[in-house]
Design a protein around this motif. Structure first.
Motif, PDB file in Angstrom:
ATOM      1  N   ALA A  64     -20.963  84.213  19.057  1.00 22.18           N
ATOM      2  CA  ALA A  64     -20.815  82.848  19.565  1.00 22.18           C
ATOM      3  C   ALA A  64     -20.691  81.855  18.415  1.00 22.18           C
ATOM      4  CB  ALA A  64     -22.009  82.495  20.449  1.00 22.18           C
ATOM      5  N   LEU A 196     -23.107  85.778  26.370  1.00 19.60           N
ATOM      6  CA  LEU A 196     -22.289  85.108  25.363  1.00 19.60           C
ATOM      7  C   LEU A 196     -22.187  83.607  25.625  1.00 19.60           C
ATOM      8  CD1 LEU A 196     -19.297  87.434  24.424  1.00 19.60           C
ATOM      9  CD2 LEU A 196     -20.689  86.086  22.849  1.00 19.60           C
ATOM     10  N   TYR A 197     -22.068  83.240  26.888  1.00 14.49           N
ATOM     11  CA  TYR A 197     -21.956  81.815  27.201  1.00 14.49           C
ATOM     12  C   TYR A 197     -23.242  81.076  26.828  1.00 14.49           C
ATOM     13  CZ  TYR A 197     -20.853  77.482  29.558  1.00 14.49           C
ATOM     14  OH  TYR A 197     -20.613  76.148  29.812  1.00 14.49           O
ATOM     15  N   LEU A 200     -23.440  80.681  23.159  1.00 15.16           N
ATOM     16  CA  LEU A 200     -22.609  79.572  22.687  1.00 15.16           C
ATOM     17  C   LEU A 200     -23.365  78.249  22.783  1.00 15.16           C
ATOM     18  CD1 LEU A 200     -19.100  80.432  24.201  1.00 15.16           C
ATOM     19  CD2 LEU A 200     -19.583  80.064  21.770  1.00 15.16           C
TER      20      LEU A 200
END
Length: 405
Positions: A64, A196-197, A200
């Motif tokens: 990320a 992953l989001y 981030l």
């Protein structure tokens, strides 16, 4: 006679924690608060992070952070990514909670000390009763510590990382596998995309908190200033605890579990301070949402759906966030997420990524609440600021703490 044996045992443990607190350690017994928070998460299951989970989290944060290089000019803020259990989150964030809670806790403890026996005594008697008054203040610290511990424990069961509420709770970028699992419930999205989001978002927050020098002190200082100015409803507080028998653990346990024990009153000054703080929280959240959307574009198919899930979560807040709002005196939620995100997108469209991120160079360059009402006017407005002049101000440090937000 003694009611529930478990409640009795818990009350006695809290007495032991209270009496073991060192003198002069502050208004709140933080060891007790931390223990209550840890017991709270352990009661519902808080397994240690498995090696496979740890590896997944570290890889997600590292990837990320790499993606974010394409979306912002701010350098990486992730140097030692970690995966934490809920108990580890509590342990690592307590120093910031202490900084945020103690201003209002000190007022509460002083009020409780008086209500429990000292306010009606003449000065001579108060001096003679010094040791007893000290114990009564410890009792007040125990009550406040109980409330804080319960709130932190509740928050630990809801968060996914260190930046969920928009404040820098730790210098370390970390995600909680247990929190991610709870966040994922009911979402028809692959687990690796969710991880992953959220990575981030965590990494984007840390770029701001690590590389915008004034932001950390600006946010934490604003919360502290708000809390210090709160007027406590002392009459209601005294009424609730007056006559409490300190020799009756069951009565104390009942008082400690009262959710309405701590309810500070807001003054007009505090409402204005809250509006300024909420604007800055919205600007932080709006910037994070903007750069995360850009970094995820073309890489995470479910990014739009996940962004909406996070937006709803941040806009409404959970029960634990509301509970903690009672302790600090405010709900740490940005009210104008969409407007702030729209402003950052408009800035990027007009000035590019460099021009957008350049606003973080000084607090006086940041948009105000009025600018959120008309972002296009702000974006197209004349740039009359000279950074060198701003940095040369003799009261620059004070401006950084109380500048426009």
């Amino acid at each position: 006679m003694f009611g529930n044996p478990e409640q009795m045992a818990q009350a006695m443990r809290q007495f032991a924690d209270m009496l073991s607190a060192p003198q002069g350690s502050g208004p709140v017994n933080w060891d007790m608060a931390k223990n209550i928070a840890r017991h709270s998460v352990a009661a519902e299951g808080d397994p240690s992070v498995m090696e496979g989970e740890r590896r997944q989290i570290i890889e997600a944060l590292s990837l990320a952070d790499l993606w974010l290089n394409e979306a912002t000019t701010l350098p990486s803020g992730v140097s030692n990514p970690q995966a934490w259990s809920r108990s580890e989150w509590i342990e690592n964030t307590v120093p910031i909670w202490r900084k945020l809670c103690e201003p209002i806790a000190e007022r509460m403890v002083e009020t409780m000390g008086g209500a429990l026996g000292g306010s009606g005594l003449p000065p001579e008697a108060q001096q003679m009763a010094g040791p007893l008054m000290g114990m009564l203040k410890q009792m007040g610290g125990m009550m406040v510590g109980q409330q804080i511990g319960q709130a932190i424990g509740s928050l630990a069961r809801e968060v996914v990382g260190t930046t969920d509420i928009g404040l820098p709770l730790s210098d370390t970028a970390a995600l909680l596998p247990g929190g991610i699992a709870s966040f994922s419930e009911g979402l028809e999205v692959p687990s690796d995309e969710i991880r992953l989001y959220l990575a981030l978002r965590e990494a984007a927050h840390h770029r701001l908190f690590q590389h915008v020098p004034w932001l950390r002190s600006h946010l934490l200082g604003a919360v502290e200033e708000y809390a210090r100015g709160i007027t406590v409803d002392t009459s209601a507080l005294e009424e609730q605890i007056r006559g409490l028998d300190i020799n009756n653990p069951e009565a104390i346990q009942e008082a400690l579990s009262g959710g309405n024990l701590l309810k500070p009153e807001e003054t007009e000054r505090q409402k204005a301070a809250l509006a300024r703080l909420e604007t800055m929280l919205a600007l932080v959240e709006g910037w994070v949402a903007t750069v995360v959307d850009q970094a995820a574009q073309g890489k995470l198919p479910s990014a739009v759906a996940l962004a909406e899930t996070v937006r709803r979560r941040r806009a409404t807040g959970g029960p634990a966030e509301l509970t903690f709002g009672t302790l600090v005196g405010l709900e740490l939620r940005p009210r104008r997420l969409r407007e702030a995100a729209a402003l950052w997108r408009a800035l990027e469209s007009e000035r590019g990524v460099d021009g957008r991120d350049a606003l973080w160079s000084h607090p006086d360059l940041m948009p105000t609440a009025d600018d959120l009402d008309d972002p296009e006017a702000f974006v197209r407005g004349e740039q009359s600021w000279d950074i060198s002049q701003l940095e040369a101000k003799p009261d620059d440090e004070g401006e950084g703490e109380g500048g426009k937000s």
